[in-house]
Motif scaffolding. Structure first.
Motif, PDB file in Angstrom:
ATOM      1  N   ILE A   1     -66.357  26.991  10.530  1.00  0.00           N
ATOM      2  CA  ILE A   1     -67.529  27.577  10.497  1.00  0.00           C
ATOM      3  C   ILE A   1     -68.091  28.105  11.839  1.00  0.00           C
ATOM      4  N   LYS A   2     -68.517  29.447  11.706  1.00  0.00           N
ATOM      5  CA  LYS A   2     -68.933  30.030  12.995  1.00  0.00           C
ATOM      6  C   LYS A   2     -70.057  29.450  13.874  1.00  0.00           C
ATOM      7  N   ASP A   3     -71.003  29.108  12.898  1.00  0.00           N
ATOM      8  CA  ASP A   3     -72.316  28.487  13.665  1.00  0.00           C
ATOM      9  C   ASP A   3     -72.098  27.099  14.318  1.00  0.00           C
TER      10      ASP A   3
ATOM     11  N   SER B   1     -66.643  22.725  -2.265  1.00  0.00           N
ATOM     12  CA  SER B   1     -65.766  23.461  -1.231  1.00  0.00           C
ATOM     13  C   SER B   1     -66.495  23.603  -0.065  1.00  0.00           C
ATOM     14  N   LYS B   2     -67.516  24.081   0.157  1.00  0.00           N
ATOM     15  CA  LYS B   2     -68.381  24.328   1.572  1.00  0.00           C
ATOM     16  C   LYS B   2     -68.377  22.962   2.167  1.00  0.00           C
TER      17      LYS B   2
ATOM     18  N   LEU C   1     -67.332  18.797   6.239  1.00  0.00           N
ATOM     19  CA  LEU C   1     -66.933  17.567   6.916  1.00  0.00           C
ATOM     20  C   LEU C   1     -65.525  17.670   7.715  1.00  0.00           C
ATOM     21  N   LEU C   2     -64.581  18.599   7.107  1.00  0.00           N
ATOM     22  CA  LEU C   2     -63.584  18.554   8.016  1.00  0.00           C
ATOM     23  C   LEU C   2     -63.727  19.284   9.395  1.00  0.00           C
ATOM     24  N   ASP C   3     -64.490  20.084   9.677  1.00  0.00           N
ATOM     25  CA  ASP C   3     -65.064  20.707  10.847  1.00  0.00           C
ATOM     26  C   ASP C   3     -65.858  19.533  11.701  1.00  0.00           C
TER      27      ASP C   3
END
Length: 426
Positions: A173-175, A198-199, A204-206
């Motif tokens: 996620i770029k943010d 999915s998002k 959560l992964l990030d």
């Protein structure tokens, strides 16, 4: 010729000043009278010149005394340094005679950050406890965010990897780029992504990646053993340094060694850790002092080789295994530095015996290497601490404070009794 210009009156001659005659002084009985024309002489201050020889002698004596004082101070400092060197040498000899020991497992330890297999992927987690009834089985807390609580999982050694076995991928996620975990408003982010499963999983992964980076760039100390008020130092039995848990007696992979040691290849050097300490003169810094060992060359003088019994536990384990797996090709270890002090940035991570870590890093390659008796070192297969993206965070009070909101609220780490962490006072 007449005009309007005013005419000044002619100047009058200045009046002559009266002549002053000196008043005769009265006659002093017993002395002749002074004539009126004679003036009484004024007393004049006579400046006496200093005795040049005496001043020179005094200066020479002062210089000699100063030189003598400097010489005495230098001799006193030399004796002090010689005494300190003698004490350090005696301490090193005593430490060699004391041998080495470890209270923690060689491979995985409670509180460490590791990779674990989750189906066909790898996730990041913290070892929360170890099952004493089932050695090699660990309870793991998946990293992520307390906003989305995750259940702990049980994993075996073969399903886990040391954190430095893999590099943490960049966030998707770029943010979240160029941010650290504690700078993100996770509640707002999950509210934004919560409607799409999915998002939400991607977020959560990030979060787990950023939490792992935070851990890697942090440290905390445990089990203080002594305090020297005069030296302003506090020694500790162990610490969490990034992902790993270290203690006195461990072997550490090192880098950025002092130039005066003239060590060419740092990959073949490890430190046997004797002391972990902090200094009041350098708040926030952690220092590691110990003995440096280097893999011996084939032509090494046998008298310089350290006996297996006098090696740190991990090196002892490594040496005994290599002597069997590579008879005639392993030459032991030599000491290349004693009482060496290293800063935090010089510690790459813990040293793992090859036969303990390689079977889980690359089992097929390890088996083939053993069969050929051409066994590589572990160094090419492990990263170093703070090699990945991140920002230095430094000292935290304890491990749970380091983890923060990356794990569910109220979780506990089942640390061994000898691991005594500092707790925040309420």
């Amino acid at each position: 010729m007449t005009g309007n210009t005013p005419t000044l009156p002619p100047a009058k001659p200045e009046k002559a000043l009266p002549r002053v005659t000196p008043v005769p002084l009265p006659t002093i009985p017993g002395q002749p009278s002074l004539r009126a024309a004679e003036c009484v002489p004024k007393a004049q201050t006579v400046q006496t010149k200093p005795d040049t020889k005496a001043a020179t002698a005094a200066q020479a004596q002062a210089a000699a005394e100063q030189q003598q004082l400097k010489q005495q101070q230098a001799e006193q400092q030399a004796r002090k340094q010689a005494h300190l060197a003698s004490q350090q040498q005696a301490q090193h000899q005593q430490q060699r005679n004391m041998g080495w020991s470890l209270q923690s497992p060689i491979l995985f330890r409670v509180g460490e950050q590791v990779w674990f297999q989750n189906g066909n992927t790898w996730r990041l987690g913290i070892i929360a406890s170890q099952n004493l009834q089932q050695p090699g089985v660990h309870e793991l807390l998946p990293l992520g965010s307390a906003m989305i609580p995750q259940q702990s999982v049980a994993k075996k050694d073969k399903d886990m990897r040391p954190f430095q076995a893999f590099s943490v991928p960049p966030v998707a996620i770029k943010d979240l780029n160029d941010k650290i975990f504690d700078e993100v408003l996770w509640a707002d982010k999950f509210r934004e992504f919560g409607a799409d499963p999915s998002k939400r999983d991607l977020l959560l992964l990030d979060a787990s990646k950023m939490a792992a980076s935070k851990v890697d760039w942090s440290n905390s100390l445990w089990s203080a053993t002594s305090e020297d008020v005069q030296a302003k130092t506090i020694t500790y039995y162990g610490c969490f340094l990034g992902a790993e848990r270290m203690e006195v007696g461990d072997c550490l992979r090192v880098r950025n060694l002092p130039v005066e040691l003239s060590i060419v290849s740092e990959d073949l050097v490890v430190m046997g850790l004797r002391v972990i300490y902090t200094s009041g003169d350098l708040p926030g810094a952690v220092f590691f002092r110990g003995t440096l060992y280097q893999r011996a060359d084939p032509g090494a003088d046998p008298s310089t080789l350290v006996s297996v019994e006098q090696l740190p536990v991990a090196l002892r384990d490594e040496s005994r295994w290599r002597s069997q797996a590579q008879p005639g090709a392993f030459y032991g270890w030599v000491v290349v530095g004693e009482g060496v002090r290293l800063k935090e940035k010089s510690i790459r991570g813990r040293f793992y015996p090859t036969h303990r870590v390689m079977p889980i890093l690359n089992p097929a390659a390890f088996e083939a290497a053993v069969a050929r008796r051409q066994i590589e070192d572990q160094h090419p297969y492990l990263n170093s601490r703070m090699d990945g993206a991140g920002r230095y965070i430094g000292r935290k009070l304890n491990r749970l404070e380091t983890l923060g909101s990356s794990v569910p609220v109220g979780v506990r780490l089942n640390l061994e009794p000898f691991v005594r962490e500092e707790m925040r006072r309420v």
